[in-house]
Design a protein around this motif. Structure first.
Motif, PDB file in Angstrom:
ATOM      1  N   LYS A 188       0.833  -1.212   0.000  1.00 19.72           N
ATOM      2  CA  LYS A 188       0.000   0.000   0.000  1.00 19.72           C
ATOM      3  C   LYS A 188       0.862   1.255   0.000  1.00 19.72           C
ATOM      4  O   LYS A 188       0.616   2.188  -0.780  1.00 19.72           O
ATOM      5  CB  LYS A 188      -0.923   0.006   1.219  1.00 19.72           C
ATOM      6  N   TYR A 189       1.882   1.274   0.840  1.00 21.48           N
ATOM      7  CA  TYR A 189       2.712   2.475   0.946  1.00 21.48           C
ATOM      8  C   TYR A 189       3.563   2.678  -0.308  1.00 21.48           C
ATOM      9  O   TYR A 189       3.797   3.818  -0.725  1.00 21.48           O
ATOM     10  CB  TYR A 189       3.580   2.411   2.205  1.00 21.48           C
ATOM     11  N   LYS A 190       4.013   1.593  -0.914  1.00 26.23           N
ATOM     12  CA  LYS A 190       4.758   1.735  -2.161  1.00 26.23           C
ATOM     13  C   LYS A 190       3.858   2.273  -3.264  1.00 26.23           C
ATOM     14  O   LYS A 190       4.249   3.159  -4.040  1.00 26.23           O
ATOM     15  CB  LYS A 190       5.365   0.383  -2.574  1.00 26.23           C
ATOM     16  N   TYR A 191       2.646   1.749  -3.351  1.00 24.53           N
ATOM     17  CA  TYR A 191       1.705   2.252  -4.351  1.00 24.53           C
ATOM     18  C   TYR A 191       1.416   3.742  -4.142  1.00 24.53           C
ATOM     19  O   TYR A 191       1.445   4.539  -5.089  1.00 24.53           O
ATOM     20  CB  TYR A 191       0.397   1.457  -4.294  1.00 24.53           C
ATOM     21  N   LEU A 192       1.112   4.114  -2.913  1.00 29.09           N
ATOM     22  CA  LEU A 192       0.810   5.519  -2.622  1.00 29.09           C
ATOM     23  C   LEU A 192       1.983   6.419  -2.987  1.00 29.09           C
ATOM     24  O   LEU A 192       1.809   7.479  -3.601  1.00 29.09           O
ATOM     25  CB  LEU A 192       0.466   5.688  -1.139  1.00 29.09           C
ATOM     26  N   ALA A 193       3.185   5.985  -2.621  1.00 31.05           N
ATOM     27  CA  ALA A 193       4.368   6.810  -2.877  1.00 31.05           C
ATOM     28  C   ALA A 193       4.597   7.018  -4.364  1.00 31.05           C
ATOM     29  O   ALA A 193       4.898   8.133  -4.814  1.00 31.05           O
ATOM     30  CB  ALA A 193       5.602   6.166  -2.234  1.00 31.05           C
ATOM     31  N   VAL A 194       4.446   5.958  -5.161  1.00 31.57           N
ATOM     32  CA  VAL A 194       4.728   6.068  -6.596  1.00 31.57           C
ATOM     33  C   VAL A 194       3.624   6.847  -7.308  1.00 31.57           C
ATOM     34  O   VAL A 194       3.890   7.602  -8.246  1.00 31.57           O
ATOM     35  CB  VAL A 194       4.928   4.672  -7.216  1.00 31.57           C
ATOM     36  N   ILE A 195       2.381   6.708  -6.873  1.00 34.00           N
ATOM     37  CA  ILE A 195       1.292   7.497  -7.465  1.00 34.00           C
ATOM     38  C   ILE A 195       1.486   8.980  -7.149  1.00 34.00           C
ATOM     39  O   ILE A 195       1.321   9.852  -8.019  1.00 34.00           O
ATOM     40  CB  ILE A 195      -0.075   6.989  -6.963  1.00 34.00           C
ATOM     41  N   ILE A 196       1.843   9.295  -5.895  1.00 33.98           N
ATOM     42  CA  ILE A 196       2.142  10.682  -5.531  1.00 33.98           C
ATOM     43  C   ILE A 196       3.330  11.195  -6.341  1.00 33.98           C
ATOM     44  O   ILE A 196       3.345  12.338  -6.806  1.00 33.98           O
ATOM     45  CB  ILE A 196       2.421  10.795  -4.019  1.00 33.98           C
ATOM     46  N   SER A 197       4.316  10.338  -6.521  1.00 33.84           N
ATOM     47  CA  SER A 197       5.488  10.684  -7.327  1.00 33.84           C
ATOM     48  C   SER A 197       5.073  11.101  -8.734  1.00 33.84           C
ATOM     49  O   SER A 197       5.513  12.130  -9.260  1.00 33.84           O
ATOM     50  CB  SER A 197       6.451   9.492  -7.383  1.00 33.84           C
ATOM     51  N   GLY A 198       4.219  10.298  -9.353  1.00 29.64           N
ATOM     52  CA  GLY A 198       3.740  10.625 -10.689  1.00 29.64           C
ATOM     53  C   GLY A 198       2.929  11.904 -10.718  1.00 29.64           C
ATOM     54  O   GLY A 198       3.047  12.710 -11.654  1.00 29.64           O
ATOM     55  N   GLY A 199       2.101  12.126  -9.683  1.00 33.39           N
ATOM     56  CA  GLY A 199       1.311  13.349  -9.622  1.00 33.39           C
ATOM     57  C   GLY A 199       2.175  14.592  -9.519  1.00 33.39           C
ATOM     58  O   GLY A 199       1.897  15.616 -10.157  1.00 33.39           O
ATOM     59  N   LEU A 200       3.239  14.534  -8.724  1.00 30.90           N
ATOM     60  CA  LEU A 200       4.147  15.674  -8.593  1.00 30.90           C
ATOM     61  C   LEU A 200       4.872  15.947  -9.907  1.00 30.90           C
ATOM     62  O   LEU A 200       5.028  17.100 -10.320  1.00 30.90           O
ATOM     63  CB  LEU A 200       5.147  15.410  -7.478  1.00 30.90           C
ATOM     64  N   ALA A 201       5.320  14.870 -10.585  1.00 35.57           N
ATOM     65  CA  ALA A 201       5.954  15.052 -11.894  1.00 35.57           C
ATOM     66  C   ALA A 201       4.952  15.610 -12.897  1.00 35.57           C
ATOM     67  O   ALA A 201       5.290  16.478 -13.716  1.00 35.57           O
ATOM     68  CB  ALA A 201       6.532  13.731 -12.391  1.00 35.57           C
ATOM     69  N   GLY A 202       3.709  15.139 -12.825  1.00 35.26           N
ATOM     70  CA  GLY A 202       2.670  15.677 -13.694  1.00 35.26           C
ATOM     71  C   GLY A 202       2.444  17.161 -13.462  1.00 35.26           C
ATOM     72  O   GLY A 202       2.226  17.926 -14.404  1.00 35.26           O
ATOM     73  N   LEU A 203       2.508  17.590 -12.193  1.00 32.67           N
ATOM     74  CA  LEU A 203       2.381  19.013 -11.880  1.00 32.67           C
ATOM     75  C   LEU A 203       3.533  19.802 -12.495  1.00 32.67           C
ATOM     76  O   LEU A 203       3.346  20.926 -12.968  1.00 32.67           O
ATOM     77  CB  LEU A 203       2.346  19.205 -10.362  1.00 32.67           C
ATOM     78  N   GLY A 204       4.731  19.218 -12.487  1.00 30.43           N
ATOM     79  CA  GLY A 204       5.853  19.851 -13.163  1.00 30.43           C
ATOM     80  C   GLY A 204       5.605  20.005 -14.654  1.00 30.43           C
ATOM     81  O   GLY A 204       5.947  21.025 -15.262  1.00 30.43           O
ATOM     82  N   GLY A 205       4.974  18.996 -15.269  1.00 30.64           N
ATOM     83  CA  GLY A 205       4.617  19.091 -16.676  1.00 30.64           C
ATOM     84  C   GLY A 205       3.583  20.171 -16.931  1.00 30.64           C
ATOM     85  O   GLY A 205       3.663  20.910 -17.925  1.00 30.64           O
ATOM     86  N   VAL A 206       2.613  20.291 -16.032  1.00 27.77           N
ATOM     87  CA  VAL A 206       1.612  21.358 -16.134  1.00 27.77           C
ATOM     88  C   VAL A 206       2.288  22.726 -16.125  1.00 27.77           C
ATOM     89  O   VAL A 206       1.928  23.629 -16.894  1.00 27.77           O
ATOM     90  CB  VAL A 206       0.598  21.261 -14.972  1.00 27.77           C
ATOM     91  N   PHE A 207       3.278  22.882 -15.263  1.00 25.06           N
ATOM     92  CA  PHE A 207       3.998  24.157 -15.193  1.00 25.06           C
ATOM     93  C   PHE A 207       4.616  24.502 -16.543  1.00 25.06           C
ATOM     94  O   PHE A 207       4.582  25.652 -16.985  1.00 25.06           O
ATOM     95  CB  PHE A 207       5.072  24.086 -14.113  1.00 25.06           C
ATOM     96  N   LEU A 208       5.163  23.488 -17.218  1.00 20.53           N
ATOM     97  CA  LEU A 208       5.796  23.732 -18.513  1.00 20.53           C
ATOM     98  C   LEU A 208       4.786  24.134 -19.580  1.00 20.53           C
ATOM     99  O   LEU A 208       5.078  24.984 -20.430  1.00 20.53           O
ATOM    100  CB  LEU A 208       6.550  22.479 -18.971  1.00 20.53           C
ATOM    101  N   SER A 209       3.593  23.520 -19.570  1.00 16.91           N
ATOM    102  CA  SER A 209       2.632  23.747 -20.654  1.00 16.91           C
ATOM    103  C   SER A 209       1.601  24.823 -20.352  1.00 16.91           C
ATOM    104  O   SER A 209       0.807  25.166 -21.233  1.00 16.91           O
ATOM    105  CB  SER A 209       1.912  22.440 -21.000  1.00 16.91           C
TER     106      SER A 209
END
Length: 422
Positions: A259-280
């Motif tokens: 559960k904690y690994k899943y949560l961490a990696v999903i949050i990881s992807g969301g933060l990277a996605g936010l970085g992509g939003v900043f670019l576009s």
């Protein structure tokens, strides 16, 4: 005699803390102040006032944000024991989903959908690595390739034929808005224009933090201390970090490691996605194919440079964002001036290494410093190709010099199966 750790209670320091002596906050601030003083001295000697002016620092902050968000995403995943090479792909997903939703339903909707897009990439990485135990590097590379291919396929379908859109570019997205602190911004700009030693450089640095700052930048900056507090001051964070240090021991204490690994990696992807939003949406008001330009990998380097800690990551992202900004504002002149700064820092590094009785490394560092100084003294400018390559060269140099102080989570990248400790 054995002891156990209560994973329901947050701790001030745990086994997840880096080994060895860590720099205290006053020491870090002293190093930063020393670096700023050296930069100011180089500015006065070379006359390259652009290296610390307000516009340069404002641009550096803007360019540091997507790098920092990608690095922050990597930190969440790796603290739970999952290596996330797929940050670049998650950034790409964030840029596409953010622009696609943003031009239709508004920029803030684009922010939400961009985070979701990155989180989908994180979920895929979690399924492949956590559930099926596929090698983390292989999975991350596959996600990078998949994200690039998917957005290349979707972009013509979504944007071609729409006003302002093409097969490789989305229609414009409305601005999220920005703010400038009235009075303070103009006062710091005036002070920066005087060119005084250290004072004007500090004014330029602070001026960049209060002039034309996007609201999304504020959110990104706030995520740095928020991440530190969650991971190092809550029981949730302690359990998550224990999964990256010793998942078998964590499981024996009742932690649901999956559960904690899943949560961490999903949050990881969301933060990277936010970085992509900043670019576009912020850096450019549209999606453009290839606009991430390897920032996911540089974010990973910033995380490693920061020793898997949010504060160090922020410093690394700022450094890489600053070098990236040299491409946009007086690049050749500024990079030429920074050759002198690099030579000085290399000589200082050689002296410090010699004091620690590492004479071979000291000699090599000194020779490199002399060569860099000779390059500076023998030329008046540097080729544009060198300016473009500066962020990537700095990434390699910084990682090379910081490698000896690094301490990754012990179980990072290792396969784990439930009950394997029985």
């Amino acid at each position: 005699m054995t002891t156990t750790t209560d994973l329901n209670q947050p701790t001030r320091e745990s086994s997840a803390a880096p080994a060895g002596r860590r720099l205290s906050l006053p020491a870090v601030l002293l190093i930063i102040a020393g670096g700023l003083a050296l930069t100011s001295l180089v500015r006065i000697i070379t006359g390259a006032d652009g290296i610390t002016n307000v516009s340069q620092m404002s641009t550096a902050l803007e360019l540091a944000v997507p790098i920092g968000l990608a690095g922050l995403g990597g930190l969440w995943a790796e603290r739970a024991g999952v290596v996330n090479i797929g940050l670049e792909g998650m950034l790409i997903l964030g840029t596409w989903f953010g622009a696609w939703a943003g031009y239709q339903w508004g920029p803030w909707t684009g922010v939400v959908l961009g985070i979701v897009g990155g989180a989908i990439g994180g979920l895929l990485h979690a399924i492949v690595t956590v559930t099926f135990n596929v090698n983390h590097i292989v999975s991350g590379v596959a996600i990078n390739i998949l994200a690039l291919g998917a957005t290349r396929y979707l972009a013509p379908l979504a944007f071609e034929g729409v006003e302002g859109g093409t097969a490789k570019q989305s229609p414009p997205v409305d601005s999220l808005g920005d703010f400038t602190v009235p009075g303070l911004s103009s006062a710091l700009s005036d002070l920066n224009a005087h060119g005084w030693f250290l004072v004007s450089d500090l004014a330029g640095l602070l001026g960049g933090l209060v002039t034309n700052v996007s609201w999304l930048t504020l959110i990104a900056v706030a995520l740095i201390p928020a991440t530190w507090w969650i991971l190092w001051r809550t029981s949730f964070g302690l359990r998550l970090r224990s999964c990256g240090e010793n998942p078998v021991a964590a499981e024996s204490l009742g932690v649901n490691v999956y559960k904690y690994k899943y949560l961490a990696v999903i949050i990881s992807g969301g933060l990277a996605g936010l970085g992509g939003v900043f670019l576009s949406i912020v850096a450019n008001p549209f999606y453009l194919e290839g606009q991430t330009s390897g920032r996911g990998y540089i974010g990973l380097a910033a995380m490693i440079f920061g020793n898997w800690m949010p504060g160090g990551l922020a410093i690394g992202a700022g450094l890489f964002g600053y070098t990236d900004s040299l491409n946009l504002r007086g690049g050749s002149e500024n990079v030429h001036a920074l050759l002198l700064l690099g030579a000085i820092l290399l000589v200082i590094g050689a002296v410090w290494t010699a004091i620690r009785k590492k004479y071979v490394q000291a000699a090599v560092t000194f020779v490199v410093g002399v060569l860099v100084f000779a390059w500076y003294a023998g030329t008046n400018e540097v080729p544009n190709q060198v300016v473009s390559a500066t962020p990537y060269v700095i990434t390699l140099v910084v990682l090379a010099f910081s490698a000896q102080r690094l301490r990754a989570p012990k179980a990072g990248g290792l396969p784990y199966r439930k009950g394997q400790g029985k």
